[in-house]
Design a protein around this motif. Structure first.
Motif, PDB file in Angstrom:
ATOM      1  N   LYS A 147      -3.631  11.931   1.753  1.00  0.00           N
ATOM      2  CA  LYS A 147      -4.719  11.079   2.253  1.00  0.00           C
ATOM      3  C   LYS A 147      -5.191  10.083   1.208  1.00  0.00           C
ATOM      4  O   LYS A 147      -6.020   9.221   1.489  1.00  0.00           O
ATOM      5  CB  LYS A 147      -5.895  11.956   2.703  1.00  0.00           C
ATOM      6  CG  LYS A 147      -5.621  12.643   4.029  1.00  0.00           C
ATOM      7  CD  LYS A 147      -6.850  13.386   4.553  1.00  0.00           C
ATOM      8  CE  LYS A 147      -6.532  14.020   5.900  1.00  0.00           C
ATOM      9  NZ  LYS A 147      -7.315  15.230   6.146  1.00  0.00           N
ATOM     10  N   THR A 148      -4.655  10.210   0.006  1.00  0.00           N
ATOM     11  CA  THR A 148      -5.145   9.348  -1.075  1.00  0.00           C
ATOM     12  C   THR A 148      -4.342   8.056  -1.136  1.00  0.00           C
ATOM     13  O   THR A 148      -3.113   8.089  -1.239  1.00  0.00           O
ATOM     14  CB  THR A 148      -5.007  10.081  -2.429  1.00  0.00           C
ATOM     15  OG1 THR A 148      -5.496  11.404  -2.277  1.00  0.00           O
ATOM     16  CG2 THR A 148      -5.782   9.359  -3.512  1.00  0.00           C
ATOM     17  N   GLU A 149      -5.041   6.940  -1.087  1.00  0.00           N
ATOM     18  CA  GLU A 149      -4.372   5.651  -1.237  1.00  0.00           C
ATOM     19  C   GLU A 149      -4.248   5.342  -2.734  1.00  0.00           C
ATOM     20  O   GLU A 149      -5.248   5.190  -3.429  1.00  0.00           O
ATOM     21  CB  GLU A 149      -5.158   4.548  -0.518  1.00  0.00           C
ATOM     22  CG  GLU A 149      -4.345   3.281  -0.385  1.00  0.00           C
ATOM     23  CD  GLU A 149      -5.027   2.210   0.457  1.00  0.00           C
ATOM     24  OE1 GLU A 149      -6.230   1.975   0.260  1.00  0.00           O
ATOM     25  OE2 GLU A 149      -4.337   1.606   1.301  1.00  0.00           O
ATOM     26  N   ILE A 150      -3.010   5.293  -3.199  1.00  0.00           N
ATOM     27  CA  ILE A 150      -2.757   5.100  -4.630  1.00  0.00           C
ATOM     28  C   ILE A 150      -2.507   3.627  -4.932  1.00  0.00           C
ATOM     29  O   ILE A 150      -3.002   3.087  -5.911  1.00  0.00           O
ATOM     30  CB  ILE A 150      -1.556   5.959  -5.085  1.00  0.00           C
ATOM     31  CG1 ILE A 150      -1.881   7.458  -4.948  1.00  0.00           C
ATOM     32  CG2 ILE A 150      -1.149   5.618  -6.505  1.00  0.00           C
ATOM     33  CD1 ILE A 150      -2.955   7.968  -5.874  1.00  0.00           C
TER      34      ILE A 150
ATOM     35  N   THR B  47       3.663   2.554   2.396  1.00  0.00           N
ATOM     36  CA  THR B  47       2.953   2.913   3.614  1.00  0.00           C
ATOM     37  C   THR B  47       2.783   1.668   4.475  1.00  0.00           C
ATOM     38  O   THR B  47       2.940   1.714   5.692  1.00  0.00           O
ATOM     39  CB  THR B  47       1.579   3.530   3.266  1.00  0.00           C
ATOM     40  OG1 THR B  47       1.800   4.619   2.368  1.00  0.00           O
ATOM     41  CG2 THR B  47       0.860   4.028   4.507  1.00  0.00           C
TER      42      THR B  47
ATOM     43  N   TYR C  54      -6.457   0.770 -10.659  1.00  0.00           N
ATOM     44  CA  TYR C  54      -6.743   1.525  -9.455  1.00  0.00           C
ATOM     45  C   TYR C  54      -5.953   0.987  -8.251  1.00  0.00           C
ATOM     46  O   TYR C  54      -6.491   0.730  -7.185  1.00  0.00           O
ATOM     47  CB  TYR C  54      -8.258   1.488  -9.198  1.00  0.00           C
ATOM     48  CG  TYR C  54      -8.790   2.568  -8.285  1.00  0.00           C
ATOM     49  CD1 TYR C  54      -8.171   3.821  -8.210  1.00  0.00           C
ATOM     50  CD2 TYR C  54      -9.909   2.338  -7.494  1.00  0.00           C
ATOM     51  CE1 TYR C  54      -8.661   4.800  -7.363  1.00  0.00           C
ATOM     52  CE2 TYR C  54     -10.407   3.309  -6.644  1.00  0.00           C
ATOM     53  CZ  TYR C  54      -9.769   4.542  -6.583  1.00  0.00           C
ATOM     54  OH  TYR C  54     -10.249   5.516  -5.739  1.00  0.00           O
TER      55      TYR C  54
ATOM     56  N   ARG D 242      -3.253  -0.022  -3.472  1.00  0.00           N
ATOM     57  CA  ARG D 242      -4.273  -0.459  -2.528  1.00  0.00           C
ATOM     58  C   ARG D 242      -4.238  -1.976  -2.322  1.00  0.00           C
ATOM     59  O   ARG D 242      -5.119  -2.697  -2.746  1.00  0.00           O
ATOM     60  CB  ARG D 242      -5.648  -0.014  -3.021  1.00  0.00           C
ATOM     61  CG  ARG D 242      -5.671   1.507  -3.335  1.00  0.00           C
ATOM     62  CD  ARG D 242      -7.039   1.996  -3.689  1.00  0.00           C
ATOM     63  NE  ARG D 242      -7.681   1.106  -4.634  1.00  0.00           N
ATOM     64  CZ  ARG D 242      -8.990   0.860  -4.651  1.00  0.00           C
ATOM     65  NH1 ARG D 242      -9.779   1.451  -3.785  1.00  0.00           N
ATOM     66  NH2 ARG D 242      -9.488   0.040  -5.535  1.00  0.00           N
TER      67      ARG D 242
ATOM     68  N   ASN E  53       0.177   5.587   0.248  1.00  0.00           N
ATOM     69  CA  ASN E  53      -0.650   6.795   0.265  1.00  0.00           C
ATOM     70  C   ASN E  53       0.177   7.984  -0.180  1.00  0.00           C
ATOM     71  O   ASN E  53       1.352   8.098   0.189  1.00  0.00           O
ATOM     72  CB  ASN E  53      -1.107   7.095   1.695  1.00  0.00           C
ATOM     73  CG  ASN E  53      -2.132   6.106   2.201  1.00  0.00           C
ATOM     74  OD1 ASN E  53      -2.278   5.020   1.650  1.00  0.00           O
ATOM     75  ND2 ASN E  53      -2.834   6.488   3.241  1.00  0.00           N
TER      76      ASN E  53
ATOM     77  N   THR F 175       4.291   3.887  -9.927  1.00  0.00           N
ATOM     78  CA  THR F 175       4.408   3.949  -8.464  1.00  0.00           C
ATOM     79  C   THR F 175       4.829   2.594  -7.906  1.00  0.00           C
ATOM     80  O   THR F 175       5.679   2.518  -7.008  1.00  0.00           O
ATOM     81  CB  THR F 175       3.072   4.408  -7.839  1.00  0.00           C
ATOM     82  OG1 THR F 175       2.709   5.662  -8.423  1.00  0.00           O
ATOM     83  CG2 THR F 175       3.185   4.557  -6.330  1.00  0.00           C
TER      84      THR F 175
ATOM     85  N   ARG G 134       0.836  -1.208   0.000  1.00  0.00           N
ATOM     86  CA  ARG G 134       0.000   0.000   0.000  1.00  0.00           C
ATOM     87  C   ARG G 134       0.865   1.251   0.000  1.00  0.00           C
ATOM     88  O   ARG G 134       1.932   1.268   0.608  1.00  0.00           O
ATOM     89  CB  ARG G 134      -0.917   0.026   1.237  1.00  0.00           C
ATOM     90  CG  ARG G 134      -1.963  -1.061   1.187  1.00  0.00           C
ATOM     91  CD  ARG G 134      -2.775  -1.212   2.454  1.00  0.00           C
ATOM     92  NE  ARG G 134      -3.593  -2.403   2.309  1.00  0.00           N
ATOM     93  CZ  ARG G 134      -4.790  -2.428   1.709  1.00  0.00           C
ATOM     94  NH1 ARG G 134      -5.338  -1.298   1.269  1.00  0.00           N
ATOM     95  NH2 ARG G 134      -5.449  -3.557   1.573  1.00  0.00           N
TER      96      ARG G 134
END
Ligand SMILES: Nc1ncnc2c1ncn2[C@@H]1O[C@H](COP(=O)(O)OP(=O)(O)OP(=O)(O)O)[C@@H](O)[C@H]1O
Ligand SMILES: [Mg+2]
Length: 255
Positions: A16-19, A57, A221, A21, A13, A45, A11
């Motif tokens: 606050k956005t989880e890119i 994260t 996503y 997942r 982030n 990423t 994971r």
């Protein structure tokens, strides 16, 4: 058994956005993997997390069974993982020979003391000459990188990526910006220079994907929604729905 590369519930982030997942992936040594997915899905990423440019994260990245998250890019490189970037990553004012020798010397530099390093320079030069032949740049040996054609620069970049002897190679959109002919030539080159290595490549061209990959990882996503053989991925209803339907139809229409 130990995987060459494994992602476990990875994971990331940004704010606050989880890119990323909860990405999962387990790649056997010697496999060629194509990573596909829409723009912004998180493919680059993922590469940044694997190569140590970004710290996850949460979750784990294992290289040959060893946990590498939190390590610096050069440490991960020395453990046998090398990547190229979506943009070209060579020294423009150095020649083909000099660019490749930098990569070779880097790999020798950490293994030997200075005196042994000097005694290995002949080896380094030989290895550099071999690399030049492998990537087909014999006739450009002393040309500055800045004066190469685009396709030649990409070939040089592949050479720099494999120069250190890494056994896991990540390539982010290696054929971006190339013509059909250049792409075909370049894919043959990639196959040739990565024989026996583990290869992960981000690729948008479905013709290339289906020609190159033993397995395809579909990233949508921030998740790996499918990871299987090309035939199985082609037939996967979830993939067709999420992403691949039209792209596969295009690739098949082209045959
Ligand atoms: N350093 C960063 N800070 C904030 N957001 C970022 C950062 N890097 C990437 N992102 C965002 O993360 C998402 C995934 O980006 P990424 O570049 O990994 O996608 P990609 O799958 O490689 O896309 P493309 O196919 O266009 O190269 C995008 O929404 C992007 O804007
Ligand atoms: Mg990208």
């Amino acid at each position: 058994m130990t995987y060459a590369l494994e992602l476990k519930d990875l994971r990331k982030n940004f704010g606050k956005t989880e890119i990323i997942r909860g990405a999962q992936l387990a790649v056997n040594a010697g496999e060629r993997i194509a990573i596909i997915g829409p723009n912004g899905a998180g493919k680059s990423t993922l590469f940044n997390l694997i190569s140590g440019r970004l710290t996850p994260t949460s979750g784990d990245v294992l290289l040959n069974g060893q946990r590498i998250n939190g390590k610096k890019p050069y440490e991960i490189n020395r453990l046998g993982l090398s990547r190229s970037f979506q943009i070209t990553n060579i020294f423009p004012k150095l020649s083909v020979f000099e660019n490749l020798r930098c990569g070779v010397l880097w790999s020798l530099g950490y293994k030997y003391t200075f005196l042994r390093f000097l005694s290995r320079l002949d080896d380094a030069n030989e290895r550099t000459e071999a690399l030049i032949r492998q990537v087909g740049l014999e006739r450009k040996r002393d040309v500055l990188a800045v004066n190469l054609t685009y396709a030649e620069q990409r070939a040089l970049e592949i050479g720099v990526t494999i120069a250190g002897g890494a056994d896991v190679i990540l390539l982010d959109e290696p054929t971006a910006g190339m013509s059909k002919t250049e792409t075909a030539h370049f894919i043959a080159l990639i196959k040739h220079v990565t024989v026996g290595k583990t290869l992960l490549t981000v690729e948008h061209d479905m013709g290339v994907v289906f020609g190159l990959a033993d397995k395809i990882a579909v990233v949508v996503y921030g998740e790996v929604i499918a990871f299987d053989t090309p035939a199985a991925v082609r037939a996967n209803a979830r993939v067709q729905e999420a992403y691949l339907g039209s792209a596969v139809a295009d690739a098949q229409g082209g045959h």
